[in-house]
Design an enzyme around this catalytic site. Sequence first.
Site, PDB file in Angstrom:
ATOM      1  CB  SER A   1     120.890 128.302  79.074  1.00 53.23           C
ATOM      2  OG  SER A   1     121.805 127.242  79.108  1.00 53.23           O
TER       3      SER A   1
ATOM      4  CE  LYS B   1     123.324 129.395  84.046  1.00 54.14           C
ATOM      5  NZ  LYS B   1     122.135 130.220  84.278  1.00 54.14           N
TER       6      LYS B   1
HETATM    7  C1  HXC Z   1     134.301 128.586  96.955  1.00 55.97           C
HETATM    8  C2  HXC Z   1     132.217 129.141  97.742  1.00 55.97           C
HETATM    9  C3  HXC Z   1     132.341 130.464  97.243  1.00 55.97           C
HETATM   10  C4  HXC Z   1     133.567 130.791  96.576  1.00 55.97           C
HETATM   11  C5  HXC Z   1     130.409 130.286  98.201  1.00 55.97           C
HETATM   12  N1  HXC Z   1     130.996 129.094  98.308  1.00 55.97           N
HETATM   13  N2  HXC Z   1     131.216 131.146  97.547  1.00 55.97           N
HETATM   14  N3  HXC Z   1     133.156 128.209  97.595  1.00 55.97           N
HETATM   15  N4  HXC Z   1     134.493 129.824  96.427  1.00 55.97           N
HETATM   16  N5  HXC Z   1     133.780 132.003  96.090  1.00 55.97           N
HETATM   17  C6  HXC Z   1     130.459 127.930  98.996  1.00 55.97           C
HETATM   18  C7  HXC Z   1     130.304 128.215 100.468  1.00 55.97           C
HETATM   19  O1  HXC Z   1     131.518 128.049 101.155  1.00 55.97           O
HETATM   20  C8  HXC Z   1     129.260 127.197 100.884  1.00 55.97           C
HETATM   21  O2  HXC Z   1     129.800 125.910 101.047  1.00 55.97           O
HETATM   22  C9  HXC Z   1     128.376 127.119  99.655  1.00 55.97           C
HETATM   23  O3  HXC Z   1     129.146 127.620  98.545  1.00 55.97           O
HETATM   24  C10 HXC Z   1     127.128 127.943  99.809  1.00 55.97           C
HETATM   25  O4  HXC Z   1     127.533 129.288 100.070  1.00 55.97           O
HETATM   26  P1  HXC Z   1     126.543 130.325 100.785  1.00 55.97           P
HETATM   27  O5  HXC Z   1     127.208 131.654 100.757  1.00 55.97           O
HETATM   28  O6  HXC Z   1     126.065 129.782 102.077  1.00 55.97           O
HETATM   29  O7  HXC Z   1     125.300 130.275  99.783  1.00 55.97           O
HETATM   30  P2  HXC Z   1     124.220 131.340  99.477  1.00 55.97           P
HETATM   31  O8  HXC Z   1     124.110 132.398 100.530  1.00 55.97           O
HETATM   32  O9  HXC Z   1     122.994 130.587  99.128  1.00 55.97           O
HETATM   33  O10 HXC Z   1     124.804 132.095  98.171  1.00 55.97           O
HETATM   34  C11 HXC Z   1     124.781 131.514  96.905  1.00 55.97           C
HETATM   35  C12 HXC Z   1     126.055 131.826  96.133  1.00 55.97           C
HETATM   36  C13 HXC Z   1     126.347 133.341  96.116  1.00 55.97           C
HETATM   37  C14 HXC Z   1     125.903 131.280  94.715  1.00 55.97           C
HETATM   38  C15 HXC Z   1     127.194 131.143  96.835  1.00 55.97           C
HETATM   39  O11 HXC Z   1     127.555 133.598  95.431  1.00 55.97           O
HETATM   40  C16 HXC Z   1     125.218 134.115  95.515  1.00 55.97           C
HETATM   41  O12 HXC Z   1     124.236 134.392  96.172  1.00 55.97           O
HETATM   42  N6  HXC Z   1     125.299 134.468  94.236  1.00 55.97           N
HETATM   43  C17 HXC Z   1     124.189 135.186  93.554  1.00 55.97           C
HETATM   44  C18 HXC Z   1     124.703 136.152  92.610  1.00 55.97           C
HETATM   45  C19 HXC Z   1     125.525 135.501  91.519  1.00 55.97           C
HETATM   46  O13 HXC Z   1     126.266 134.557  91.753  1.00 55.97           O
HETATM   47  N7  HXC Z   1     125.428 136.060  90.319  1.00 55.97           N
HETATM   48  C20 HXC Z   1     126.249 135.597  89.204  1.00 55.97           C
HETATM   49  C21 HXC Z   1     125.482 134.699  88.363  1.00 55.97           C
HETATM   50  S1  HXC Z   1     126.335 134.501  86.909  1.00 55.97           S
HETATM   51  P3  HXC Z   1     130.236 125.322 102.516  1.00 55.97           P
HETATM   52  O14 HXC Z   1     130.771 123.953 102.184  1.00 55.97           O
HETATM   53  O15 HXC Z   1     131.274 126.246 103.037  1.00 55.97           O
HETATM   54  O16 HXC Z   1     128.958 125.282 103.343  1.00 55.97           O
HETATM   55  C22 HXC Z   1     125.761 133.227  86.137  1.00 55.97           C
HETATM   56  C23 HXC Z   1     126.156 133.131  84.694  1.00 55.97           C
HETATM   57  C24 HXC Z   1     127.179 132.117  84.446  1.00 55.97           C
HETATM   58  O17 HXC Z   1     125.087 132.444  86.660  1.00 55.97           O
HETATM   59  C25 HXC Z   1     127.684 132.197  83.011  1.00 55.97           C
HETATM   60  C26 HXC Z   1     128.510 133.385  82.716  1.00 55.97           C
HETATM   61  C27 HXC Z   1     129.125 133.443  81.300  1.00 55.97           C
END
Ligand code: HXC
Length: 270
Positions: A151, A169
Amino acid sequence: MSIFRDDILAGKTALITGGGTGICKGIALRFAAHGANVAITSRKQQNLDTAADEIGFATNKKILAIAADVRKPEEVENVVAKTVETFGGIDILVSGAAGNFPVPISQLSYNGFRTVVDIDLQGTFNVSKACFPHLLAAAEKHRNANVICISATLQYTGIPFQSHVSAAKAGIDAFMRTMATEWGPMGIRANCVAPGPIGDTEGMRRLAPTPELTERAMKHVPLKRFGTIEEIADACLFLVSDAARYTTGTIHVVDGGQWLFSPGVGGFEL
Ligand code: HXC
């Protein structure tokens, strides 16, 4: 170096989503080092292969690495089936696959919100459901099957630019509590681990991308440092161990006191 006996998970199998990188890779390493058979999954096979090699080298165990997107039930079911085929069952699920990017609500697209909720919350449901029959079979043997959901603490207060993650979360916390009540009588425990700011993670690289932001974030941690991946892995190890056998439905916060701290209206610094 671990304070836990090195065989406390011997004979157990753990499936860890998000296990290719970061915190969940650290959990996979910790569990394997304490005797567990470990299967890791995430979207990128290359990350998984690298992690499996690293963990296998460090622990002398064969790590199963199968790519899946937790948003897709058929891919999740495939990973679960292959894990059971390889190791004979699943005793522990760690649901850690997550996505995050800081963005104000006004600029967050419909799909952006849905994407994070799908990965974090729907993904946690998908893997929990797919693992259930195997967790149940494990619980019938030893009454200590476990689900750990990773979480966060940002949903306890209002954190700008984190609406999607906070909603997801908070949903995970609620889902875990229901799971604990429904599955407890069967011998399956469910708990959350809620990491605060943890160094060397993709989450912190996204939330505090500059040295200035890192320094500012650290000022708000009563223990005056970021946590380590090992500290999160230790919390998970404790929760799945027999030492926690009467603990279910809890959220185990590991954040150095970060979420409790507020500078208040006077703006006091620590
Ligand atoms: C605004 C964004 C964006 C950004 C993506 N989107 N990045 N919008 N700012 N920086 C939007 C896209 O434009 C799209 O919408 C939609 O989100 C989906 O994006 P995709 O790239 O097609 O999705 P996908 O390939 O499935 O990637 C998922 C993701 C990516 C979450 C967007 O960042 C990822 O794969 N992340 C995995 C790694 C990660 O995030 N790790 C950190 C976790 S930390 P539209 O409308 O344009 O179609 C964590 C802990 C939190 O969870 C707590 C910390 C204290």
